[in-house]
Design a protein around this motif. Structure first.
Motif, mmCIF file in Angstrom:
data_model
loop_
_atom_site.group_PDB
_atom_site.id
_atom_site.type_symbol
_atom_site.label_atom_id
_atom_site.label_comp_id
_atom_site.label_asym_id
_atom_site.label_seq_id
_atom_site.Cartn_x
_atom_site.Cartn_y
_atom_site.Cartn_z
ATOM 1 N N ILE A 55 0.854 -1.180 0.000
ATOM 2 C CA ILE A 55 0.000 0.000 0.000
ATOM 3 C C ILE A 55 0.893 1.233 0.000
ATOM 4 O O ILE A 55 2.105 1.148 0.190
ATOM 5 N N GLY A 56 0.272 2.393 -0.174
ATOM 6 C CA GLY A 56 0.994 3.650 -0.101
ATOM 7 C C GLY A 56 0.781 4.509 -1.322
ATOM 8 O O GLY A 56 0.646 4.009 -2.443
ATOM 9 N N MET A 57 0.740 5.819 -1.067
ATOM 10 C CA MET A 57 0.554 6.793 -2.146
ATOM 11 C C MET A 57 1.088 8.133 -1.662
ATOM 12 O O MET A 57 1.081 8.425 -0.467
ATOM 13 N N SER A 58 1.561 8.926 -2.586
ATOM 14 C CA SER A 58 2.211 10.182 -2.204
ATOM 15 C C SER A 58 1.220 11.250 -1.781
ATOM 16 O O SER A 58 1.602 12.244 -1.167
ATOM 17 N N GLY A 59 -0.067 11.067 -2.080
ATOM 18 C CA GLY A 59 -1.051 12.102 -1.783
ATOM 19 C C GLY A 59 -1.596 12.076 -0.374
ATOM 20 O O GLY A 59 -2.484 12.873 -0.066
ATOM 21 N N LEU A 60 -1.099 11.205 0.508
ATOM 22 C CA LEU A 60 -1.588 11.195 1.876
ATOM 23 C C LEU A 60 -1.167 12.475 2.594
ATOM 24 O O LEU A 60 -0.060 12.983 2.375
ATOM 25 N N PRO A 61 -2.021 13.007 3.462
ATOM 26 C CA PRO A 61 -1.727 14.306 4.081
ATOM 27 C C PRO A 61 -0.463 14.314 4.935
ATOM 28 O O PRO A 61 0.170 15.355 5.085
ATOM 29 N N GLU A 62 -0.071 13.164 5.488
ATOM 30 C CA GLU A 62 1.142 13.141 6.308
ATOM 31 C C GLU A 62 2.404 13.380 5.496
ATOM 32 O O GLU A 62 3.461 13.701 6.047
ATOM 33 N N TYR A 63 2.321 13.231 4.165
ATOM 34 C CA TYR A 63 3.491 13.427 3.305
ATOM 35 C C TYR A 63 3.538 14.812 2.657
ATOM 36 O O TYR A 63 4.327 15.033 1.740
ATOM 37 N N ASP A 64 2.691 15.721 3.091
ATOM 38 C CA ASP A 64 2.767 17.092 2.572
ATOM 39 C C ASP A 64 4.142 17.666 2.898
ATOM 40 O O ASP A 64 4.568 17.689 4.052
ATOM 41 N N GLY A 65 4.839 18.140 1.864
ATOM 42 C CA GLY A 65 6.221 18.582 2.054
ATOM 43 C C GLY A 65 6.390 20.051 2.345
ATOM 44 O O GLY A 65 7.524 20.540 2.417
ATOM 45 N N GLY A 66 5.278 20.789 2.554
ATOM 46 C CA GLY A 66 5.366 22.236 2.686
ATOM 47 C C GLY A 66 6.205 22.696 3.858
ATOM 48 O O GLY A 66 7.069 23.577 3.713
ATOM 49 N N ARG A 67 5.979 22.147 5.040
ATOM 50 C CA ARG A 67 6.701 22.632 6.218
ATOM 51 C C ARG A 67 8.179 22.276 6.131
ATOM 52 O O ARG A 67 9.047 23.089 6.475
ATOM 53 N N LEU A 68 8.481 21.084 5.683
ATOM 54 C CA LEU A 68 9.877 20.667 5.548
ATOM 55 C C LEU A 68 10.609 21.552 4.549
ATOM 56 O O LEU A 68 11.756 21.966 4.785
ATOM 57 N N ALA A 69 9.953 21.885 3.443
ATOM 58 C CA ALA A 69 10.573 22.729 2.424
ATOM 59 C C ALA A 69 10.792 24.142 2.930
ATOM 60 O O ALA A 69 11.886 24.716 2.785
ATOM 61 N N ARG A 70 9.742 24.728 3.548
ATOM 62 C CA ARG A 70 9.848 26.118 3.993
ATOM 63 C C ARG A 70 10.863 26.274 5.125
ATOM 64 O O ARG A 70 11.719 27.158 5.090
ATOM 65 N N ASP A 71 10.753 25.437 6.155
ATOM 66 C CA ASP A 71 11.626 25.587 7.311
ATOM 67 C C ASP A 71 13.057 25.152 7.029
ATOM 68 O O ASP A 71 13.996 25.665 7.633
ATOM 69 N N GLY A 72 13.217 24.193 6.117
ATOM 70 C CA GLY A 72 14.542 23.636 5.877
ATOM 71 C C GLY A 72 15.268 24.203 4.686
ATOM 72 O O GLY A 72 16.447 23.893 4.473
ATOM 73 N N GLY A 73 14.586 25.037 3.879
ATOM 74 C CA GLY A 73 15.246 25.592 2.696
ATOM 75 C C GLY A 73 15.638 24.530 1.692
ATOM 76 O O GLY A 73 16.714 24.574 1.095
ATOM 77 N N VAL A 74 14.748 23.550 1.496
ATOM 78 C CA VAL A 74 15.007 22.465 0.556
ATOM 79 C C VAL A 74 13.822 22.330 -0.391
ATOM 80 O O VAL A 74 12.717 22.788 -0.099
ATOM 81 N N VAL A 75 14.061 21.710 -1.528
ATOM 82 C CA VAL A 75 12.984 21.318 -2.434
ATOM 83 C C VAL A 75 12.592 19.891 -2.086
ATOM 84 O O VAL A 75 13.441 18.993 -2.049
ATOM 85 N N VAL A 76 11.317 19.673 -1.788
ATOM 86 C CA VAL A 76 10.825 18.355 -1.417
ATOM 87 C C VAL A 76 10.049 17.760 -2.578
ATOM 88 O O VAL A 76 9.198 18.428 -3.180
ATOM 89 N N VAL A 77 10.341 16.512 -2.887
ATOM 90 C CA VAL A 77 9.671 15.789 -3.967
ATOM 91 C C VAL A 77 9.073 14.511 -3.378
ATOM 92 O O VAL A 77 9.744 13.779 -2.643
#
Length: 516
Positions: A123-145
């Motif tokens: 099972i698994g899919m990238s669209g689950l809400p726990e995998y939203d990369g917004g906070r990691l990208a903003r706070d960490g200065g990284v591009v999340v894919v």
């Protein structure tokens, strides 16, 4: 636990960003200070004539493609209601990527973190809400894919006439897409870090061993790496059982006539009765685990531990670790918390402990352990903890660099019953403490200590992605220093000494077909 709505996402704000990829232009959204692009195809839909084939490059499109919604999930097993999410999806455009960038545009050159989700390869899919990369990208200065890859029979079934490890080949195709396109989104294609948890951590380990993945990432993070790697014979026998339930042969030609949802359901049906195949399938029948990477001698020539010991990852930075109480989540889901008997503990030790005297060594090393503690320890060690530790040991033995951690903070949800269980690291690393399945572990309203721990882990992961140093010493065979992520973080010698000694001579070989 129930599955949160995979379509949940923040309301967009500000002008919509546009980026041109190799295949065509895409238009995303702005959400809380980050440019976000969802559902960009990185390969052709693996349906129709391309079903059970290796991924093919996506065809070009004209005009500007909207990239505001996650792509449909691949077919899913029935755990946690994931199959319902997949059945409601429209179309077969499963192979898509999502991107969060603080500053899109060529020349920005930010570190890139590419997430590989877990889910037992079923099972698994990238669209689950726990995998939203917004906070990691903003706070960490990284591009999340993040991205989808084929799971279950579609991605890992060993079918005659189809390449093995199609799910892993999808992952490589996604990384090739990142290499060719990420600069336009503000990322540096020469500073790519893959990170993943559970089956995603096992996938990271597999990629380290795959020649086709060489050069596609500079650093790797394996969180609770699942240690199951199948022989072709074992994988084919399991595929045969799944096909037989449909009255078919395990060939790509036969199974292409079966709807993906029905094929996934056939896998679930075999899993529900897997214990009766224990004489043939060995340990994986007891869990049950029906799908895993196949060491086929081609795409995946050897196990990750052998590959790293041979120096395959010497030039790749490695961050690897596990939670203290990996098995606790599964004990809870099985309704066994506080209920494990001496007989169940003995059966688990006999099934999973290494070598002829592993069970005895557990009991002698932990004389005060209860049946439940022994039951959980041996399964935690077999499936996640020792495979992860041995990745670091193989890497350092070959002259590479590895940093090791253990998450010891007990989850406060459900009265603290889960401990530092499997999956707890996911919301902490992403900073999504109040959404998705793992939020159940943390409970209503994340406590301040959860926020503080999440900030420390996010800082460590993004620092590692940026320059290879998460903030604590590298692991070596002498001091064996690891970072403990608890209420009060500490660097200490690896604390699971009994387990380390019990497993120290175990090679984590390919799992064989054990009976005829």
């Amino acid at each position: 636990m129930t599955t949160a709505d995979a379509s949940e996402q923040p309301e967009p704000s500000g002008p919509r960003p546009e980026v041109r990829t190799v295949a065509g232009a895409v238009r995303g959204t702005r959400e809380a200070g980050a440019a976000v692009f969802r559902g960009i195809p990185f390969a052709e839909p693996p349906v129709g004539p391309l079903r059970f084939a290796a991924p093919r490059p996506v065809r070009r499109w004209d005009g500007v493609r909207d990239a505001v919604s996650y792509g449909p999930p691949p077919p899913q097993g029935g755990h946690f209601g994931m199959d319902a999410l997949a059945q409601d999806a429209v179309g077969g455009d499963w192979l898509t990527v999502n991107i969060w960038s603080p500053e899109p545009g060529p020349g920005t050159g930010l570190p890139v973190m590419v997430w590989i989700h877990g889910g037992a390869y079923t099972i698994g899919m990238s669209g689950l809400p726990e995998y939203d990369g917004g906070r990691l990208a903003r706070d960490g200065g990284v591009v999340v894919v993040t991205f989808n890859y084929r799971v279950g029979p579609e991605g890992f079934g060993q079918f005659e006439g189809a390449p093995a490890n199609r799910g892993l080949l999808d992952q490589i195709a996604a990384l090739e897409w990142v290499r060719d396109n990420i600069a336009a989104f503000g990322g540096d294609p020469d500073r790519v870090t893959v990170f993943g948890q559970s089956a995603g951590g096992g996938s990271v380990a597999a990629l380290l061993a795959m020649p086709r993945a060489a050069g596609l990432f500079r650093r790797a993070v394996a969180q609770s790496a699942q240690g199951t790697f199948f022989s072709p014979e074992l994988a084919a026998d399991i595929a045969g059982a799944c096909a037989a339930g449909l009255g078919l042969r395990p060939t790509a030609a036969d199974l292409a006539t079966v709807a993906p949802a029905r094929l996934s359901a056939a896998g679930d049906a075999v899993g529900a009765e897997a214990a009766r195949w224990a004489d043939r399938w060995g340990r994986v029948a007891h869990r049950p685990i029906l799908f895993s990477p196949v060491v086929d001698g081609d795409a995946l020539p050897v196990t990750p531990w052998q590959a790293l010991a041979d120096g395959a990852g010497r030039d790749v930075g490695l961050l690897v670790g596990h939670t203290r109480d990996e098995q606790r989540l599964f004990t809870a889901l099985d309704g066994l918390l506080g209920q494990v008997t001496q007989e169940q503990a003995t059966a688990a030790l006999d099934a999973f402990a290494p070598g002829p005297d592993g069970a005895r060594r557990y009991r002698e090393g932990l004389p005060a352990a209860s049946p439940e503690e022994l039951y959980e320890l041996v399964q935690s060690d077999w499936l996640f903890r020792m495979p992860s530790l041995h990745l670091a040991q193989a890497q350092t033995a070959a002259g590479g660099r590895a940093h090791v951690y253990e998450l010891t903070w007990p989850a406060p949800g459900m009265g603290g019953a889960f401990g530092a269980c499997h999956g707890l690291d996911v919301p902490l690393v992403f900073g999504n403490l109040d959404r998705g399945q793992p939020a159940v572990l943390i409970g209503e309203g994340p406590p301040p200590e959860a926020e503080a721990l999440s900030a420390r882990m996010r800082a460590a992961w993004t620092a590692f992605a940026a320059h290879g140093d998460p903030g604590w010493p590298a692991y070596d065979a002498g001091q064996r220093l690891v970072q403990l992520f608890g209420t009060a973080p500490a660097v200490t010698a690896y604390p699971e000494e009994t387990s380390r000694l019990v497993w120290q001579d175990h090679a984590f070989p390919v799992l064989p077909l054990t009976g005829g």
